[in-house]
Motif scaffolding. Structure first.
Motif, mmCIF file in Angstrom:
data_model
loop_
_atom_site.group_PDB
_atom_site.id
_atom_site.type_symbol
_atom_site.label_atom_id
_atom_site.label_comp_id
_atom_site.label_asym_id
_atom_site.label_seq_id
_atom_site.Cartn_x
_atom_site.Cartn_y
_atom_site.Cartn_z
ATOM 1 N N ALA A 36 84.131 7.180 21.659
ATOM 2 C CA ALA A 36 83.508 5.860 21.539
ATOM 3 C C ALA A 36 84.446 4.742 21.980
ATOM 4 O O ALA A 36 84.012 3.616 22.219
ATOM 5 C CB ALA A 36 83.076 5.622 20.097
ATOM 6 N N LEU A 37 85.739 5.039 22.080
ATOM 7 C CA LEU A 37 86.696 4.003 22.463
ATOM 8 C C LEU A 37 86.725 3.772 23.973
ATOM 9 O O LEU A 37 87.379 2.850 24.438
ATOM 10 C CB LEU A 37 88.091 4.353 21.930
ATOM 11 C CG LEU A 37 88.144 4.398 20.395
ATOM 12 C CD1 LEU A 37 89.459 4.962 19.914
ATOM 13 C CD2 LEU A 37 87.920 3.015 19.809
ATOM 14 N N GLY A 38 86.022 4.629 24.700
ATOM 15 C CA GLY A 38 85.862 4.385 26.138
ATOM 16 C C GLY A 38 87.050 4.807 26.980
ATOM 17 O O GLY A 38 88.010 5.386 26.492
ATOM 18 N N LYS A 39 86.941 4.498 28.275
ATOM 19 C CA LYS A 39 87.951 4.908 29.261
ATOM 20 C C LYS A 39 89.184 4.013 29.189
ATOM 21 O O LYS A 39 89.152 2.932 28.608
ATOM 22 C CB LYS A 39 87.353 4.812 30.663
ATOM 23 C CG LYS A 39 86.229 5.780 30.933
ATOM 24 C CD LYS A 39 85.966 5.824 32.452
ATOM 25 C CE LYS A 39 85.137 7.025 32.859
ATOM 26 N NZ LYS A 39 83.726 6.918 32.431
ATOM 27 N N GLU A 40 90.237 4.481 29.835
ATOM 28 C CA GLU A 40 91.445 3.665 29.974
ATOM 29 C C GLU A 40 91.131 2.442 30.836
ATOM 30 O O GLU A 40 90.298 2.510 31.744
ATOM 31 C CB GLU A 40 92.553 4.473 30.675
ATOM 32 C CG GLU A 40 92.974 5.747 29.950
ATOM 33 C CD GLU A 40 93.679 5.490 28.622
ATOM 34 O OE1 GLU A 40 94.474 4.538 28.534
ATOM 35 O OE2 GLU A 40 93.416 6.239 27.662
ATOM 36 N N THR A 41 91.820 1.354 30.576
ATOM 37 C CA THR A 41 91.720 0.182 31.446
ATOM 38 C C THR A 41 92.427 0.513 32.757
ATOM 39 O O THR A 41 93.552 1.016 32.740
ATOM 40 C CB THR A 41 92.424 -1.017 30.782
ATOM 41 O OG1 THR A 41 91.774 -1.268 29.540
ATOM 42 C CG2 THR A 41 92.355 -2.260 31.649
ATOM 43 N N SER A 42 91.791 0.239 33.901
ATOM 44 C CA SER A 42 92.426 0.610 35.161
ATOM 45 C C SER A 42 93.714 -0.183 35.356
ATOM 46 O O SER A 42 93.801 -1.360 34.989
ATOM 47 C CB SER A 42 91.476 0.402 36.340
ATOM 48 O OG SER A 42 91.240 -0.959 36.502
ATOM 49 N N GLY A 43 94.719 0.499 35.868
ATOM 50 C CA GLY A 43 96.009 -0.144 36.076
ATOM 51 C C GLY A 43 96.974 -0.009 34.904
ATOM 52 O O GLY A 43 98.138 -0.340 35.028
#
Ligand code: HEC
Ligand code: HEC
Length: 196
Positions: A36-43
């Motif tokens: 539920a915490l979602g994907k990594e922030t890109s970069g």
């Protein structure tokens, strides 16, 4: 139908308030766990600068996706209650139920973590945060949850019935002298979830 939407929401809020009254939080599974915490922030690589403001220990524990890198306590310290600008070099001062103390510091996005190889506290623990001459003390003890953001979610009731309080902050507003955080930080000191 409208009524069917309102009823579960009411029970969610009532449960949230009941949990608040015993200073404890819902099991991470209830809020959906790591996924539920979602994907990594890109970069931002998986490492000390990632996921500022999130409940780190949901993942950094046995059976979590970062089970091989467990933390006993972890979180993020922001400057103000309304913006998620990380505070660099803030102290997190903790005392466990046996009186042992451990202090660590935030990095330039405001993240900190305590590994079991560094300290194995006996919960409940007391915590205060500090930088320069500012100290902010959490009055109640933390019963068993190592993630500050488990309770200090960014959203507050009624949007998030399980959140008792907003994110952890040290100053009432922006940090004096660095309103947008540490200028030489390798990552953006303003968290991705931030409205600013
Ligand atoms: C959604 C799951 C998830 C959340 C939430 C999460 N992490 Fe991670 N983290 C990972 C994964 C997966 C890795 C890579 C683990 C590996 O290298 O085996 C990682 C790696 C790391 C590392 C590098 C590994 C190490 O031991 O040094 C650090 C430091 C770290 N995370 C800190 C944090 C902090 C601080 C937070 C909260 C602000 C946090 N993480 C939140 C999943 C998460
Ligand atoms: C079990 C839920 C819970 C956890 C986990 C938790 N907090 Fe809190 N925190 C609260 C509540 C509720 C309050 C408001 C009442 C109080 O101060 O005890 C609070 C208040 C605070 C305050 C004082 C805020 C103010 O207005 O001055 C600070 C600072 C704080 N917490 C830091 C932390 C840190 C750092 C962590 C992680 C190490 C953490 N908290 C973990 C529930 C929690």
């Amino acid at each position: 139908m409208r009524a069917t939407r309102i009823i579960p929401r009411f029970f969610g809020l009532a449960l949230g308030l009941a949990l608040a009254s015993i200073m404890s939080c819902a099991d991470p599974e209830i809020s959906g766990g790591a996924a539920a915490l979602g994907k990594e922030t890109s970069g931002i690589a998986k490492g000390e600068f990632h996921r500022a403001g999130q409940p780190c220990v949901v993942c950094h524990q046995d059976q979590g996706p970062a089970a091989d890198k467990p933390f006993v306590v972890a979180g993020s310290i922001f400057a103000s209650p309304v913006r998620m600008v990380g505070v660099n070099n803030a102290e997190i001062r903790m005392t466990d139920s046996e009186g042992t103390k451990f202090t660590t510091k935030t990095n330039c996005v405001g993240n900190f973590m305590v590994r079991p190889t560094q300290w194995r506290p006996h919960f409940p623990i007391l915590v205060s945060i500090a930088k320069d001459n500012i100290v902010r003390q959490m009055q109640g003890p933390i019963g068993r949850d190592g993630s500050c953001a488990h309770c200090h979610a960014n959203a507050v009731p009624p949007d998030d019935p399980f959140s008792q309080t907003g994110h952890v902050y040290l100053y009432g507003g922006d940090e004096p002298g660095s309103p947008n955080g540490s200028v030489d930080c390798q990552a953006n000191p303003i968290a991705a979830a931030s409205p600013n």
